[in-house]
Motif scaffolding. Structure first.
Motif, PDB file in Angstrom:
ATOM      1  N   ARG A  75      -6.604   3.979   8.009  1.00 24.64           N
ATOM      2  CA  ARG A  75      -7.214   5.190   7.657  1.00 24.64           C
ATOM      3  C   ARG A  75      -6.234   5.984   6.664  1.00 24.64           C
ATOM      4  O   ARG A  75      -6.847   6.655   5.798  1.00 24.64           O
ATOM      5  CB  ARG A  75      -7.397   6.128   8.739  1.00 24.64           C
ATOM      6  CG  ARG A  75      -8.342   7.253   8.643  1.00 24.64           C
ATOM      7  CD  ARG A  75      -8.940   7.657   9.790  1.00 24.64           C
ATOM      8  NE  ARG A  75      -8.175   8.180  10.832  1.00 24.64           N
ATOM      9  CZ  ARG A  75      -8.053   8.878  12.047  1.00 24.64           C
ATOM     10  NH1 ARG A  75      -9.269   9.083  12.539  1.00 24.64           N
ATOM     11  NH2 ARG A  75      -7.131   9.245  12.563  1.00 24.64           N
ATOM     12  N   VAL A  76      -4.964   5.969   6.779  1.00 23.24           N
ATOM     13  CA  VAL A  76      -4.190   6.705   5.983  1.00 23.24           C
ATOM     14  C   VAL A  76      -4.208   6.003   4.325  1.00 23.24           C
ATOM     15  O   VAL A  76      -4.473   6.890   3.592  1.00 23.24           O
ATOM     16  CB  VAL A  76      -2.460   6.494   6.415  1.00 23.24           C
ATOM     17  CG1 VAL A  76      -1.760   6.973   5.138  1.00 23.24           C
ATOM     18  CG2 VAL A  76      -2.364   7.350   7.645  1.00 23.24           C
ATOM     19  N   LEU A 102       4.297   6.368  -0.859  1.00 21.89           N
ATOM     20  CA  LEU A 102       4.927   7.270   0.303  1.00 21.89           C
ATOM     21  C   LEU A 102       6.197   6.478   0.792  1.00 21.89           C
ATOM     22  O   LEU A 102       6.683   5.344   0.473  1.00 21.89           O
ATOM     23  CB  LEU A 102       3.903   6.664   1.322  1.00 21.89           C
ATOM     24  CG  LEU A 102       2.388   7.732   1.496  1.00 21.89           C
ATOM     25  CD1 LEU A 102       1.891   7.169   2.498  1.00 21.89           C
ATOM     26  CD2 LEU A 102       2.884   9.198   1.810  1.00 21.89           C
ATOM     27  N   THR A 103       7.212   7.037   1.344  1.00 19.41           N
ATOM     28  CA  THR A 103       8.317   6.773   2.085  1.00 19.41           C
ATOM     29  C   THR A 103       7.962   6.340   3.277  1.00 19.41           C
ATOM     30  O   THR A 103       6.799   6.700   3.970  1.00 19.41           O
ATOM     31  CB  THR A 103       9.552   7.847   2.064  1.00 19.41           C
ATOM     32  OG1 THR A 103       9.257   8.748   2.901  1.00 19.41           O
ATOM     33  CG2 THR A 103       9.876   8.451   0.638  1.00 19.41           C
ATOM     34  N   GLN A 104       9.029   5.422   3.824  1.00 15.71           N
ATOM     35  CA  GLN A 104       8.589   5.120   5.263  1.00 15.71           C
ATOM     36  C   GLN A 104       8.756   6.153   6.116  1.00 15.71           C
ATOM     37  O   GLN A 104       7.881   6.190   7.099  1.00 15.71           O
ATOM     38  CB  GLN A 104       9.737   4.177   5.819  1.00 15.71           C
ATOM     39  CG  GLN A 104       9.707   2.632   5.081  1.00 15.71           C
ATOM     40  CD  GLN A 104      11.033   1.664   5.262  1.00 15.71           C
ATOM     41  OE1 GLN A 104      11.926   2.282   5.772  1.00 15.71           O
ATOM     42  NE2 GLN A 104      10.604   0.559   5.134  1.00 15.71           N
ATOM     43  N   VAL A 121       9.484   0.171   9.699  1.00 17.50           N
ATOM     44  CA  VAL A 121      10.328  -1.021   9.076  1.00 17.50           C
ATOM     45  C   VAL A 121      10.118  -2.393   9.592  1.00 17.50           C
ATOM     46  O   VAL A 121       9.933  -3.311   8.928  1.00 17.50           O
ATOM     47  CB  VAL A 121      12.129  -0.393   9.339  1.00 17.50           C
ATOM     48  CG1 VAL A 121      12.853  -1.748   8.780  1.00 17.50           C
ATOM     49  CG2 VAL A 121      12.348   0.783   8.828  1.00 17.50           C
ATOM     50  N   PHE A 122       9.865  -2.293  10.921  1.00 15.63           N
ATOM     51  CA  PHE A 122       9.695  -3.718  11.757  1.00 15.63           C
ATOM     52  C   PHE A 122       8.237  -4.179  11.233  1.00 15.63           C
ATOM     53  O   PHE A 122       7.913  -5.376  11.097  1.00 15.63           O
ATOM     54  CB  PHE A 122       9.529  -3.606  13.307  1.00 15.63           C
ATOM     55  CG  PHE A 122      10.877  -3.522  13.747  1.00 15.63           C
ATOM     56  CD1 PHE A 122      11.942  -2.745  13.410  1.00 15.63           C
ATOM     57  CD2 PHE A 122      11.485  -4.801  14.464  1.00 15.63           C
ATOM     58  CE1 PHE A 122      13.327  -2.852  13.971  1.00 15.63           C
ATOM     59  CE2 PHE A 122      12.820  -4.922  14.967  1.00 15.63           C
ATOM     60  CZ  PHE A 122      13.648  -4.070  14.860  1.00 15.63           C
ATOM     61  N   PHE A 173       0.881  -1.171  -0.006  1.00 17.92           N
ATOM     62  CA  PHE A 173       0.091  -0.004   0.147  1.00 17.92           C
ATOM     63  C   PHE A 173       0.842   1.097   0.000  1.00 17.92           C
ATOM     64  O   PHE A 173       0.451   2.322  -0.614  1.00 17.92           O
ATOM     65  CB  PHE A 173      -0.881   0.114   1.385  1.00 17.92           C
ATOM     66  CG  PHE A 173      -2.219  -0.665   0.847  1.00 17.92           C
ATOM     67  CD1 PHE A 173      -3.192   0.107   0.206  1.00 17.92           C
ATOM     68  CD2 PHE A 173      -2.411  -2.052   1.527  1.00 17.92           C
ATOM     69  CE1 PHE A 173      -4.551  -1.054  -0.161  1.00 17.92           C
ATOM     70  CE2 PHE A 173      -3.524  -2.720   1.053  1.00 17.92           C
ATOM     71  CZ  PHE A 173      -4.553  -2.103   0.290  1.00 17.92           C
ATOM     72  N   ARG A 174       1.912   1.084   0.628  1.00 22.96           N
ATOM     73  CA  ARG A 174       2.999   2.344   0.673  1.00 22.96           C
ATOM     74  C   ARG A 174       3.569   2.797  -0.554  1.00 22.96           C
ATOM     75  O   ARG A 174       3.525   3.857  -1.212  1.00 22.96           O
ATOM     76  CB  ARG A 174       3.992   1.954   1.840  1.00 22.96           C
ATOM     77  CG  ARG A 174       4.866   3.177   2.175  1.00 22.96           C
ATOM     78  CD  ARG A 174       5.915   2.848   3.272  1.00 22.96           C
ATOM     79  NE  ARG A 174       6.457   1.920   2.931  1.00 22.96           N
ATOM     80  CZ  ARG A 174       7.905   2.054   1.916  1.00 22.96           C
ATOM     81  NH1 ARG A 174       7.909   3.219   1.461  1.00 22.96           N
ATOM     82  NH2 ARG A 174       8.651   0.835   1.860  1.00 22.96           N
TER      83      ARG A 174
END
Lengths: 68, 148
Positions: free
Chosen positions: A50-51, A14-16, A31-32, A8-9
């Protein structure tokens, strides 16, 4: 429990770091989570869902043999 | 309202940085204390002293690592603690406490076998507890904290 956060990212470009800021956690936590090394709280799972604008069960895959 | 939020964020950032700087200062003071003890106490550099210093340096290395991590986090504007870091500390404390119980039992057993002053036993125990805590923290930090 597995999750599709990485997928999804990437889809939302989106970056972490950006995702971490959006849900107010450290980048390390993202990351984890992506490595399935951490099971988030219900609050964090809800914030992440939600994001991405998806229900929690779409983001997190629960298996029958998951420990209680 | 935005200015107030930004001010609060900035204040938080300064507090986080202060904590990291405190770790560096504390580490520096421990090194200075060790050096003074060695230099002014006319202590000879035997194997036991060298081993003790080695362990102290190891623990300080860990503290500096944590300090650098906190400083980097503060610079990135990350929260100093979140639910995972709290869980890592909780698990670390629990496991290190459990291991420390055995550690003291072993130390008491060793104390009877070799001649050791009470201060030496206590010092070794406290230092070993710090090492155990650092090892447990590293373990959970790399392994992660899953529910199972």
């Amino acid at each position: 429990m597995n999750n599709r956060i990485k997928e999804f990212r990437a889809r939302f470009n989106l970056t972490q770091d950006e995702l971490a800021r959006k849900v107010n956690v450290r980048r390390e936590t993202i990351v984890f989570l992506e490595k399935n090394k951490y099971n988030p709280s219900l609050k964090l799972a809800h914030d992440l869902a939600r994001v991405f604008g998806v229900p929690i069960e779409e983001l997190f895959v629960f298996e029958d043999n998951d420990p209680k | 309202m935005l200015y107030i939020s930004l001010f609060v964020l900035e204040l938080n950032n300064i507090i986080d940085m202060k904590r990291a700087i405190m770790i560096f200062l504390l580490s520096a003071s421990v090194i200075a204390g060790c050096w003074m003890w060695l230099y002014y106490g006319n202590e000879e550099l035997n194997t036991t002293n060298l081993l003790t210093f080695g362990v102290i340096i190891l623990v300080l290395g860990f503290a500096v690592l944590v300090g650098i991590k906190r400083l980097k986090s503060a610079n990135r504007g990350e929260p100093p603690k979140d639910e995972m870091s709290k869980k890592v500390i909780l698990r670390t404390a629990a496991l290190s406490y459990y291991i420390s119980l055995y550690l003291w039992v072993i130390l008491i057993y060793i104390k009877d076998k070799v001649t050791m002053d009470t201060e030496e036993v206590l010092g070794t125990g406290i230092l070993a507890m710090a090492v155990v805590f650092a090892c447990c923290w590293l373990y959970f930090n790399f392994r992660g904290v899953r529910s199972e």
